[in-house]
Each structure stands twice: as structure tokens, then as C-alpha cells.
Write a protein that holds these residues in place. Sequence first.
Motif, mmCIF file in Angstrom:
data_model
loop_
_atom_site.group_PDB
_atom_site.id
_atom_site.type_symbol
_atom_site.label_atom_id
_atom_site.label_comp_id
_atom_site.label_asym_id
_atom_site.label_seq_id
_atom_site.Cartn_x
_atom_site.Cartn_y
_atom_site.Cartn_z
ATOM 1 N N ARG A 143 0.829 -1.205 0.000
ATOM 2 C CA ARG A 143 0.000 0.000 0.000
ATOM 3 C C ARG A 143 0.863 1.255 0.000
ATOM 4 O O ARG A 143 0.632 2.181 -0.798
ATOM 5 C CB ARG A 143 -0.912 0.012 1.228
ATOM 6 C CG ARG A 143 -1.620 1.347 1.458
ATOM 7 C CD ARG A 143 -2.578 1.691 0.328
ATOM 8 N NE ARG A 143 -3.732 0.821 0.382
ATOM 9 C CZ ARG A 143 -4.533 0.562 -0.650
ATOM 10 N NH1 ARG A 143 -4.278 1.111 -1.841
ATOM 11 N NH2 ARG A 143 -5.572 -0.250 -0.522
ATOM 12 N N ILE A 144 1.863 1.312 0.844
ATOM 13 C CA ILE A 144 2.704 2.506 0.912
ATOM 14 C C ILE A 144 3.463 2.696 -0.396
ATOM 15 O O ILE A 144 3.613 3.823 -0.886
ATOM 16 C CB ILE A 144 3.666 2.422 2.113
ATOM 17 C CG1 ILE A 144 2.871 2.304 3.432
ATOM 18 C CG2 ILE A 144 4.586 3.629 2.159
ATOM 19 C CD1 ILE A 144 1.814 3.368 3.628
ATOM 20 N N ASN A 145 3.914 1.594 -0.979
ATOM 21 C CA ASN A 145 4.618 1.702 -2.264
ATOM 22 C C ASN A 145 3.722 2.269 -3.362
ATOM 23 O O ASN A 145 4.198 2.868 -4.328
ATOM 24 C CB ASN A 145 5.137 0.337 -2.696
ATOM 25 C CG ASN A 145 6.342 -0.127 -1.898
ATOM 26 O OD1 ASN A 145 6.965 0.667 -1.188
ATOM 27 N ND2 ASN A 145 6.665 -1.396 -1.995
ATOM 28 N N SER A 146 2.408 2.079 -3.227
ATOM 29 C CA SER A 146 1.484 2.526 -4.274
ATOM 30 C C SER A 146 1.139 4.013 -4.172
ATOM 31 O O SER A 146 0.545 4.568 -5.098
ATOM 32 C CB SER A 146 0.186 1.714 -4.200
ATOM 33 O OG SER A 146 -0.613 2.104 -3.081
ATOM 34 N N THR A 517 0.842 29.508 12.325
ATOM 35 C CA THR A 517 0.451 28.177 12.794
ATOM 36 C C THR A 517 1.038 27.095 11.894
ATOM 37 O O THR A 517 1.408 27.344 10.742
ATOM 38 C CB THR A 517 -1.083 28.003 12.826
ATOM 39 O OG1 THR A 517 -1.596 28.027 11.483
ATOM 40 C CG2 THR A 517 -1.741 29.088 13.659
ATOM 41 N N LEU A 518 1.100 25.906 12.453
ATOM 42 C CA LEU A 518 1.442 24.700 11.709
ATOM 43 C C LEU A 518 0.211 23.812 11.642
ATOM 44 O O LEU A 518 -0.635 23.836 12.535
ATOM 45 C CB LEU A 518 2.569 23.924 12.406
ATOM 46 C CG LEU A 518 3.899 24.623 12.638
ATOM 47 C CD1 LEU A 518 4.823 23.710 13.461
ATOM 48 C CD2 LEU A 518 4.558 25.002 11.325
ATOM 49 N N SER A 519 0.121 23.004 10.590
ATOM 50 C CA SER A 519 -0.881 21.944 10.499
ATOM 51 C C SER A 519 -0.165 20.609 10.426
ATOM 52 O O SER A 519 0.773 20.434 9.637
ATOM 53 C CB SER A 519 -1.768 22.111 9.266
ATOM 54 O OG SER A 519 -2.698 23.149 9.436
ATOM 55 N N LEU A 520 -0.586 19.671 11.268
ATOM 56 C CA LEU A 520 -0.130 18.291 11.197
ATOM 57 C C LEU A 520 -1.313 17.466 10.689
ATOM 58 O O LEU A 520 -2.335 17.333 11.375
ATOM 59 C CB LEU A 520 0.311 17.775 12.571
ATOM 60 C CG LEU A 520 1.698 18.171 13.078
ATOM 61 C CD1 LEU A 520 1.788 19.672 13.336
ATOM 62 C CD2 LEU A 520 2.048 17.407 14.345
ATOM 63 N N PHE A 521 -1.203 16.967 9.473
ATOM 64 C CA PHE A 521 -2.259 16.138 8.902
ATOM 65 C C PHE A 521 -1.955 14.676 9.215
ATOM 66 O O PHE A 521 -0.839 14.203 8.973
ATOM 67 C CB PHE A 521 -2.342 16.338 7.388
ATOM 68 C CG PHE A 521 -2.824 17.685 6.975
ATOM 69 C CD1 PHE A 521 -4.181 17.982 6.923
ATOM 70 C CD2 PHE A 521 -1.926 18.693 6.629
ATOM 71 C CE1 PHE A 521 -4.641 19.231 6.539
ATOM 72 C CE2 PHE A 521 -2.363 19.947 6.241
ATOM 73 C CZ PHE A 521 -3.733 20.221 6.200
ATOM 74 N N THR A 522 -2.922 13.961 9.767
ATOM 75 C CA THR A 522 -2.747 12.544 10.083
ATOM 76 C C THR A 522 -3.803 11.747 9.319
ATOM 77 O O THR A 522 -4.994 11.944 9.526
ATOM 78 C CB THR A 522 -2.879 12.274 11.586
ATOM 79 O OG1 THR A 522 -4.255 12.309 11.979
ATOM 80 C CG2 THR A 522 -2.116 13.326 12.401
ATOM 81 N N THR A 523 -3.374 10.886 8.440
ATOM 82 C CA THR A 523 -4.293 10.133 7.583
ATOM 83 C C THR A 523 -4.027 8.646 7.738
ATOM 84 O O THR A 523 -2.909 8.176 7.516
ATOM 85 C CB THR A 523 -4.097 10.530 6.110
ATOM 86 O OG1 THR A 523 -4.232 11.948 5.972
ATOM 87 C CG2 THR A 523 -5.126 9.840 5.235
ATOM 88 N N LEU A 524 -5.053 7.892 8.110
ATOM 89 C CA LEU A 524 -4.911 6.453 8.288
ATOM 90 C C LEU A 524 -4.970 5.740 6.940
ATOM 91 O O LEU A 524 -5.692 6.153 6.030
ATOM 92 C CB LEU A 524 -6.016 5.928 9.196
ATOM 93 C CG LEU A 524 -5.956 6.440 10.638
ATOM 94 C CD1 LEU A 524 -7.219 6.052 11.396
ATOM 95 C CD2 LEU A 524 -4.719 5.912 11.365
ATOM 96 N N VAL A 525 -4.204 4.657 6.834
ATOM 97 C CA VAL A 525 -4.210 3.829 5.627
ATOM 98 C C VAL A 525 -4.356 2.362 6.022
ATOM 99 O O VAL A 525 -3.879 1.937 7.081
ATOM 100 C CB VAL A 525 -2.943 4.034 4.765
ATOM 101 C CG1 VAL A 525 -2.917 5.410 4.149
ATOM 102 C CG2 VAL A 525 -1.679 3.794 5.578
ATOM 103 N N GLU A 526 -5.018 1.618 5.157
ATOM 104 C CA GLU A 526 -5.133 0.172 5.303
ATOM 105 C C GLU A 526 -4.156 -0.494 4.335
ATOM 106 O O GLU A 526 -3.576 0.161 3.473
ATOM 107 C CB GLU A 526 -6.570 -0.264 4.987
ATOM 108 C CG GLU A 526 -7.611 0.376 5.894
ATOM 109 C CD GLU A 526 -9.026 0.133 5.425
ATOM 110 O OE1 GLU A 526 -9.881 -0.160 6.271
ATOM 111 O OE2 GLU A 526 -9.291 0.245 4.201
ATOM 112 N N SER A 527 -3.990 -1.787 4.476
ATOM 113 C CA SER A 527 -3.096 -2.500 3.564
ATOM 114 C C SER A 527 -3.692 -2.540 2.168
ATOM 115 O O SER A 527 -4.844 -2.166 1.935
ATOM 116 C CB SER A 527 -2.850 -3.929 4.074
ATOM 117 O OG SER A 527 -3.923 -4.780 3.697
#
Length: 580
Positions: A143-146, A517-527
Motif C-alpha cells: 500500500r505505501i509503495n502505491s 500556525t502549523l498543520s499536522l495532517f494525520t491520515t490512516l491507511v489500510e493494507s
Amino acid sequence: MPAYSRRQFITGASAAAAALALSYGPFASAATRDRALATTATRAVRTAGTTLEQVATPTGGGAYKRLQSGPGWPLVVRTDLAAAGAARDDRRTALASFVQFTDLHLVDTESPVRFEYLAQYLDSAHRPHEALTVRGASALVERINSLSGGPFTGTPFSLVMATGDNTDNHEQIELDWYLSVMSGGAITPNSGDPKRYEGVQNSGGSAYWNPESSFQDTYKAHGFPQIPGFLSAAGGTFTAPGLRTPWYTTVGNHDDSIEGSLPDLGLLNSLYTGDRKLEGCDDADAAALADALRNDPAKAVALLARLLGEGGPVRQVTSDPRRLPFTPKEFARAHLNPAYTGPGPVGHGFTSSAADSGRLYYTFPVSDGVLGISLDTTNRAGFADGSLGTAQLNWLESVLQSHSNHWYDTDGHPVRGGQSNELIVIFSHHTSGSMGNLLPDPYNPFEGRHDGNALVALLQRYPNVVAWVNGHTHQNQIIAHGHAVPERAFWEINTASHIDYPQHARIIEIADNGDGTLSLFTTLVESAARYATDFGDTSDAGLAALYRELSYNDPYATPAKKIGTPADHNTELLLAKPQG
């Protein structure tokens, strides 16, 4: 890194969009969810391949649920620590983009040093899908490679950090599987006799899922299927693609101790590599052993020895020297093996000095202007929770001072320091709430230990610390620290495991909003595994899909708790930019 300054949505609608995203919750209407998803899509560079686009969703009315693709999870804007400026999307400059893996728990399911018979008391003792951990982790790598980069800045990932419990029982064979999953290569997720499976899942015991048998065990009573050829396929050789992105490792308690709970003093090495595996015990002994694992490691070792000596359902298995536990020095040295370099860096954070000393904490560049610090929060005295030794805490403070041009002393007075003022991201296995294990480290018995409160207090003295990224709890949870003083605030980002459902990893992007300000974006991923399963398909792809679905249906698991709330999923975390 390039600046991304796109006109993504009407400036005057920014506050309304934030309110809409925050209102989204588990009981929100489909219309509210769809509006939030539409707003998310206008702000993102891309959503494909993430839980912004789609999420595994249970379906069906029976005890055993099948999974299918469901609506994604919208972005939730969190203003706990700073206000959200109306035009920040037009001014945003990307500073960093990276990925967190955590709690892969690659399991040698045939090891004699396992406590599967405690599953009713400890849900982590045995999982019906654990023969597939290596393939599941490889599907996450796929998934990360894609993905070409972060969904909100578009910036390519600079690294993947695995925040501990990469192995399950800190065996050398599990470490080899982990390093091969990350770097790529042929893997045979089987120990002992390479021609047959020798674990509890073909024991005929009613307490375990026996997938290849028609025997009606406890799991089949919950709707689990019979899958001919499952175990032989699960233990078969396959080729892991390996990450295309540089990667680093943080150590966890399961990389450090027996079952992540018992101190490894070398007393059980002959059991690890031996040929006797305990497959069960009566409920009274199981309850006593489970309690001892939580509260009295020495008692647990003695009770385990008694159970093995008294007989009971003890199975003869094939001995395997590759099951021998590794030491911290060997853990670091294995990462330096050229066979596991993959996309680098050499050692994946560990140096020859770490291999000589066993000191498993270090610094590394996340990106230009962003420093990563990987901590070792394990305590070799046993128990699952962690802490920091005094030497490491002092080292951490020296690093923070050398990379900060101002901070606060312990009395709250400002101090001027070094020339640089990099943003700092802390990585550890344990969370602030799971660092209460202050027992003396048996290898450094006279050194003091420090809990999560002490670490939070230290980090809050350094304004350029923006995030603490961790795992251990197998739960998605994001905590704001430092509400009262914006300059002393940071975000703690805790991500669920990749062995228990929902099997998430997390993309983290840091951006300067150009408005203080800073933004920290957190995005969940599945396999990358497909959602639909086919009980007749034991191909690599079929097994990867089963890994997710079986984990959802584990009768001892608590997926609703581990998934977390919308405010712990896909978020924009606002933070005051440190002044330098």
C-alpha cells in the motif's frame, strides 16, 4: 520542499468547513458524512489509497462478518491548541511527509514459548489470523509503495518509521521476517519442520480455530470457516516487495522481552529452541498465569515451568535454533546486515556503536528543518508498559537543547541556547499513559526510571517539539498536550496496531500555514489487500484479504475500541508555530 499554494475552497467557507468536519461522528447522518467527505476532497491533493477514500466495513447478519468497501472517513479539524486561519490552504508550505507503521507483531506461531491457551484472559495471547502476520505486513508495504505522497501536501514520503513490537516474541527468526518484509526478499513464515505446521491450529483443541479441519471448535461456533490448505499456504514461501522508501525502527516491549511481558534473563533459552510446546492447561492455571503475566513476572516463569513439567497437553515439535531470543545488541547488529539495507539508510537508525553498546535510541533527519528522535521506552524488568532510564532522559534533554534556540527551565524561566531551531518529532513505542513501569532495569539496577508524565513535562519545555508519535495500545488516539500555553503545546499521535483490527498505519504531514500556525495532517491507511475474501483462495492475495477479515472477527478482540473516534482518525492538528 515545494510550497503548495492552491485555491482549494472559498476562503469565507473555511470556518464552516471545519465545523462540519468536527460535527462528523459515529451517529452522524449519511448526508452529514457525505458533505464532510466532499469538503475533505476539495482540500486534499488526492485521497486514493487512504481511508479518506474508503474504509473496510462489516456486512451481514451472522456472527461472522464479511468485509466490504465502505465510505471513507472525512478530515476532522482539531483546534484544541490553535485556531484555524481562514486562508491557510492558500499559503501552506509542506515541511515533512512520512509514514508510521506500528505493532506489526510478526509471530512465530509454532514457538514453544507462546501462551495461546490464555486467549480468553489475554486477547493478545492467540489470534486466529496470526499465521498470516508476515503476509499482512507485506500487504501494508504494498500500500505505501502505491502512494505517491501525502494526501494534503502531495509531498513524497521521506521515510517510514516502525514504532516497535515489530516482532512478537523477540525471536531471531521473527526479526529476520521483519527485516525482510521491510527491505524485500523471499520469506518462509514457518519454523521447525519446514514441511509441516506444528502450532495449536491443527491440534484438534476446541479452544483454537482449526481451519483445515471440519472439527467444530469454539471459533467455528462463531461462524469461522473451514479453509482446506490454509496452514500450509500460510507457511509457504513468498517474495516480499520491500519498501521503496527509506525506513527506520523503534524498539518495543515485544522486541525486548518474552511475550512482551516477562524479563528475558536467558533462563528460558532452552525452552525457546526446544521440542516441547504446551498447548493448554485448565482454567484455574490459565487464570493464574494470565494474572502473573500482568502482575508478577517471576511467578509467571515459575508457573510456566511447573505446567511444562507436569505434562498435560504438551506437543512434541521440531526444535529450531532460529527461535533463540535476540539481545538489544543483536537487534541493532541485525539492522546493519547489508542483506537488509533495502532503500536505506544503512542500519535504519542503528549504528555500529549501538550494536556494541545495546543503546537503542538515536536521532535522524525527517526532512530539512525537521529532526526525528527515536526513544527506547522498554524496561527489561518485564511487564508490558515502559519508562525511560535517567541516562536516556538526560541524553534526550541534551539533544533538545542542541537543536533549540530557546526553551524553558524547570521553573518556567526562558533560556536562550543553540543556533538551530529545528522542528522536532519524537518517536517511541509506549504512550504517555503507558509509561508507568518504574521497576529497576535488571541490567542497570541502580539507574532511576521516569514515567510518561516526566517525559511530557520535559517535551513541553521545548517549543519546537511539535509531535510525539507512538503505538503500543493498539488503539487510534490523538491527545493535545499543553492547552494553557500555546508555545509549550504539542500533539501526541497514537496509532492502532497492524495485527489487531483495524490494522492501520498512518501518514503524517507537517505544513507551515504562513499565518503563525502549523498543520499536522494525520491520515490512516489500510493494507493493499482487497476487502472481499474467498474461502477457497489461499493465494498470497487471498491470504492477505483473510488476514484483515479474520482479525475483525476475532471473538476476543475489541475492534470498536481500537478504531478510536473520528477525532483520532484523519485529522488536521493545528499548532502555534515555534518562534525562533
